[in-house]
Write a protein that holds these residues in place. Structure first.
Motif, mmCIF file in Angstrom:
data_model
loop_
_atom_site.group_PDB
_atom_site.id
_atom_site.type_symbol
_atom_site.label_atom_id
_atom_site.label_comp_id
_atom_site.label_asym_id
_atom_site.label_seq_id
_atom_site.Cartn_x
_atom_site.Cartn_y
_atom_site.Cartn_z
ATOM 1 N N THR A 1 0.848 -1.210 -0.150
ATOM 2 C CA THR A 1 -0.236 0.167 0.253
ATOM 3 C C THR A 1 0.765 1.945 0.156
ATOM 4 O O THR A 1 0.563 2.326 -0.695
ATOM 5 C CB THR A 1 -1.179 -0.244 1.558
ATOM 6 O OG1 THR A 1 -1.974 -1.445 1.197
ATOM 7 C CG2 THR A 1 -2.484 1.307 1.331
ATOM 8 N N LEU B 1 1.061 3.563 -2.766
ATOM 9 C CA LEU B 1 -0.044 5.650 -2.212
ATOM 10 C C LEU B 1 1.701 6.414 -2.751
ATOM 11 O O LEU B 1 1.366 7.555 -3.379
ATOM 12 C CB LEU B 1 0.334 5.849 -1.182
ATOM 13 C CG LEU B 1 -0.282 6.772 -0.657
ATOM 14 C CD1 LEU B 1 -1.405 7.160 -0.959
ATOM 15 C CD2 LEU B 1 -0.744 6.773 1.482
ATOM 16 N N SER C 1 -12.888 6.044 2.017
ATOM 17 C CA SER C 1 -12.305 5.930 2.820
ATOM 18 C C SER C 1 -11.550 7.165 3.060
ATOM 19 O O SER C 1 -11.908 8.083 1.770
ATOM 20 C CB SER C 1 -10.034 5.273 2.835
ATOM 21 O OG SER C 1 -10.310 5.412 2.073
ATOM 22 N N THR D 1 -8.351 9.455 3.987
ATOM 23 C CA THR D 1 -6.729 9.104 4.467
ATOM 24 C C THR D 1 -6.478 10.490 4.825
ATOM 25 O O THR D 1 -5.460 10.727 5.284
ATOM 26 C CB THR D 1 -6.630 8.887 3.086
ATOM 27 O OG1 THR D 1 -6.478 9.537 2.304
ATOM 28 C CG2 THR D 1 -6.817 7.452 2.393
ATOM 29 N N ASN D 2 -7.238 11.702 4.715
ATOM 30 C CA ASN D 2 -6.580 12.505 5.249
ATOM 31 C C ASN D 2 -7.406 14.113 5.301
ATOM 32 O O ASN D 2 -8.597 14.082 5.239
ATOM 33 C CB ASN D 2 -5.192 13.554 3.762
ATOM 34 C CG ASN D 2 -5.641 13.620 2.801
ATOM 35 O OD1 ASN D 2 -6.758 14.566 2.670
ATOM 36 N ND2 ASN D 2 -5.368 13.104 1.584
ATOM 37 N N TRP E 1 -9.740 0.275 6.936
ATOM 38 C CA TRP E 1 -10.797 1.001 5.495
ATOM 39 C C TRP E 1 -11.223 -0.255 4.789
ATOM 40 O O TRP E 1 -10.121 -1.347 4.290
ATOM 41 C CB TRP E 1 -9.878 2.457 4.569
ATOM 42 C CG TRP E 1 -9.925 3.297 5.232
ATOM 43 C CD1 TRP E 1 -8.554 3.607 6.219
ATOM 44 C CD2 TRP E 1 -10.543 3.930 6.023
ATOM 45 N NE1 TRP E 1 -9.101 5.148 6.644
ATOM 46 C CE2 TRP E 1 -10.090 5.079 6.319
ATOM 47 C CE3 TRP E 1 -11.807 4.304 5.980
ATOM 48 C CZ2 TRP E 1 -10.846 6.594 7.112
ATOM 49 C CZ3 TRP E 1 -12.952 4.814 6.647
ATOM 50 C CH2 TRP E 1 -12.590 5.967 7.228
ATOM 51 N N GLU F 1 -6.808 0.787 2.064
ATOM 52 C CA GLU F 1 -6.254 2.044 2.710
ATOM 53 C C GLU F 1 -5.673 2.288 3.022
ATOM 54 O O GLU F 1 -6.537 0.834 4.597
ATOM 55 C CB GLU F 1 -7.148 3.482 2.195
ATOM 56 C CG GLU F 1 -7.197 3.914 0.797
ATOM 57 C CD GLU F 1 -6.116 4.148 0.087
ATOM 58 O OE1 GLU F 1 -4.747 5.001 0.457
ATOM 59 O OE2 GLU F 1 -6.509 4.298 -1.550
ATOM 60 N N PHE G 1 -5.037 2.750 7.437
ATOM 61 C CA PHE G 1 -5.703 3.737 8.802
ATOM 62 C C PHE G 1 -4.955 4.873 9.453
ATOM 63 O O PHE G 1 -4.935 3.984 10.533
ATOM 64 C CB PHE G 1 -6.875 3.025 9.601
ATOM 65 C CG PHE G 1 -8.197 3.505 9.845
ATOM 66 C CD1 PHE G 1 -8.850 3.090 9.767
ATOM 67 C CD2 PHE G 1 -7.561 3.882 11.266
ATOM 68 C CE1 PHE G 1 -9.986 4.007 9.682
ATOM 69 C CE2 PHE G 1 -9.073 4.722 11.904
ATOM 70 C CZ PHE G 1 -10.118 4.487 10.739
ATOM 71 N N TYR G 2 -4.109 5.887 8.486
ATOM 72 C CA TYR G 2 -3.023 6.720 9.466
ATOM 73 C C TYR G 2 -3.912 7.849 9.963
ATOM 74 O O TYR G 2 -3.715 8.108 10.538
ATOM 75 C CB TYR G 2 -2.048 6.780 8.260
ATOM 76 C CG TYR G 2 -1.907 5.592 7.694
ATOM 77 C CD1 TYR G 2 -0.721 4.315 8.967
ATOM 78 C CD2 TYR G 2 -2.109 4.874 6.142
ATOM 79 C CE1 TYR G 2 -0.085 3.482 8.902
ATOM 80 C CE2 TYR G 2 -1.191 3.413 6.329
ATOM 81 C CZ TYR G 2 -0.445 2.643 6.531
ATOM 82 O OH TYR G 2 0.222 1.567 6.598
ATOM 83 N N TYR G 3 -4.886 7.973 9.152
ATOM 84 C CA TYR G 3 -5.636 9.568 9.339
ATOM 85 C C TYR G 3 -6.525 8.988 10.412
ATOM 86 O O TYR G 3 -6.976 7.687 9.922
ATOM 87 C CB TYR G 3 -5.735 10.725 8.139
ATOM 88 C CG TYR G 3 -6.974 11.170 8.572
ATOM 89 C CD1 TYR G 3 -6.530 12.549 9.394
ATOM 90 C CD2 TYR G 3 -8.174 11.331 7.814
ATOM 91 C CE1 TYR G 3 -7.524 13.163 9.630
ATOM 92 C CE2 TYR G 3 -9.263 11.790 8.158
ATOM 93 C CZ TYR G 3 -8.966 12.952 8.826
ATOM 94 O OH TYR G 3 -9.301 14.687 9.139
#
Length: 193
Positions: A3, A7, A107, A109-110, A142, A146, A148-150
């Motif tokens: 991923t 990205l 999702s 992501t930010n 997600w 994606e 799941f950092y945010y």
């Protein structure tokens, strides 16, 4: 790891795209290039009249104005296409509907992407919408894979009883029972086969 690599490639492509479309202004071009046929000069003048400087396009609309590879009824944001479905259903049924469109539940992501999704929801006259977030064995994920950092929690309930994430149009997201009925947002990459 896969991923992160994908990205990274998408980010590189996104940053490279605007540089590729920039062209020299006619006054910056060498004089030998300026000796174009009269019909070419007319075409160039027409292009100048129609083109809008990138600086004058709002940031959220800029990706749409450059390229739009999304199907009709879908909205382009960064490298993905989004569609708000104004039909209340469970999280599982929403994901199935998105799958039938070649997509997944969206999702976020930010922060900018979440704001875009909130604007879509508000434009549809709604306050809530399913997102593709879910909890599996104590871990948030997600559905579209994606990372799941945010996170942007407004409130978080017990993950065992409320494992599905929904967007709030004016604040962060919350989690709910997956059987609750909400409208939803689908997301897909226009370049996937």
């Amino acid at each position: 790891m896969k991923t992160v690599l994908v990205l990274s490639i998408l980010l590189c492509a996104a940053f490279a795209a605007p540089a590729e479309e920039q062209q020299k202004a006619p006054e910056e071009a060498p004089k030998e290039e300026m000796a174009a046929a009269p019909e070419m000069e007319d075409m160039m003048k027409k292009d100048e009249e129609v083109s809008v400087p990138v600086d004058s396009v709002p940031e959220a609309a800029a990706p749409e104005s450059r390229f739009n590879f999304c199907p009709d009824g879908w909205f382009s944001y960064n490298s993905r296409c989004f569609k708000f479905v104004n039909s209340a259903t469970s999280w599982y049924s929403a994901e199935e509907h998105c799958n039938s469109l070649g997509a997944h539940l969206a999702s976020a992501t930010n922060p900018r992407e979440y704001s875009f999704l909130q604007q879509m929801t508000q434009t549809a006259g709604q306050s809530f919408a399913w997102l593709g977030g879910f909890n599996l064995q104590g871990r948030w994920m997600w559905i579209d894979r994606e990372g799941f950092y945010y996170t942007n929690w407004y409130s978080q309930s017990s993950t065992s009883s409320y494992p599905c994430i929904y967007l709030r149009s004016t604040t962060g997201w919350s989690n709910s029972q997956c059987s609750s009925a909400h409208r939803f947002i689908c997301s897909k990459n226009p370049f996937n086969c």
